[in-house]
Motif scaffolding. Structure first.
Motif, mmCIF file in Angstrom:
data_model
loop_
_atom_site.group_PDB
_atom_site.id
_atom_site.type_symbol
_atom_site.label_atom_id
_atom_site.label_comp_id
_atom_site.label_asym_id
_atom_site.label_seq_id
_atom_site.Cartn_x
_atom_site.Cartn_y
_atom_site.Cartn_z
ATOM 1 N N UNK A 108 2.363 -10.795 4.761
ATOM 2 C CA UNK A 108 3.080 -9.430 5.230
ATOM 3 C C UNK A 108 2.561 -8.294 4.402
ATOM 4 N N UNK A 109 2.827 -7.136 5.250
ATOM 5 C CA UNK A 109 2.336 -5.663 4.656
ATOM 6 C C UNK A 109 3.598 -4.875 4.296
ATOM 7 N N UNK A 110 3.849 -4.118 3.440
ATOM 8 C CA UNK A 110 4.836 -3.199 3.184
ATOM 9 C C UNK A 110 4.193 -2.005 2.340
ATOM 10 N N UNK A 111 4.791 -0.935 2.919
ATOM 11 C CA UNK A 111 4.899 0.524 2.090
ATOM 12 C C UNK A 111 5.303 0.425 0.639
ATOM 13 N N UNK A 112 4.522 0.833 -0.349
ATOM 14 C CA UNK A 112 5.458 1.105 -1.676
ATOM 15 C C UNK A 112 5.084 2.758 -2.023
ATOM 16 N N UNK A 171 0.881 -1.247 -0.082
ATOM 17 C CA UNK A 171 0.080 0.170 -0.063
ATOM 18 C C UNK A 171 1.033 1.249 -0.004
ATOM 19 N N UNK A 172 0.386 2.236 -0.640
ATOM 20 C CA UNK A 172 1.105 3.586 -0.705
ATOM 21 C C UNK A 172 0.827 4.453 0.667
ATOM 22 N N UNK A 173 0.055 3.827 1.634
ATOM 23 C CA UNK A 173 -0.167 4.705 2.832
ATOM 24 C C UNK A 173 0.694 4.223 4.021
#
Length: 134
Positions: free
Chosen positions: A106-110, A70-72
């Motif tokens: 897993x969750x990452x910023x993009x 997500x970009x958040x």
């Protein structure tokens, strides 16, 4: 599988466009979806709703291992630590509940510039909605 999600929010209508892609380059698979939601309280809640919609879609596809982008930054920080926005708790609870259904997640910023397709889907969903739906 890679999930990329994004949201567009229109304050005056309290409406959001949600967009996401699910892809796997090795399998040559790429799905793109979007939808519109009403009564959305903030851009951050919209971002969380987009991710939740993407995860629900992934479960309908019976996926077990996903990496979500997500970009958040605030959403990703909330998912990987402590939530900072009380309005986010309900959607975060739903995300955490569905998270337990995956064997690996897993969750990452993009950065937004690397999340263009999900961004375009979300904006298009919001701008092409019929006014009566909002």
């Amino acid at each position: 599988m890679i999930i990329c999600s994004d949201a567009a929010w229109k304050e005056d209508l309290r409406a959001a466009g949600l967009g996401w892609t699910i892809s796997n380059q090795e399998l040559g698979l790429k799905l793109a979806r979007s939808e519109t939601r009403n009564h959305v309280g903030s851009p951050l809640v919209a971002e969380a709703m987009a991710l939740l919609a993407a995860l629900r879609h992934a479960k309908t596809l019976q996926l077990t291992m996903v990496t979500a982008f997500s970009d958040s930054q605030e959403l990703i920080k909330s998912l990987n630590g402590r939530p900072s926005d009380k309005h986010l708790y309900g959607v975060l609870h739903d995300i955490m509940s569905i998270r337990d259904l995956f064997s690996s997640i897993s969750f990452y910023y993009v950065p937004r510039k690397n999340n263009g397709e999900a961004d375009s889907l979300a904006k298009r969903a919001l701008t092409t909605s019929e006014p009566g739906l909002l």
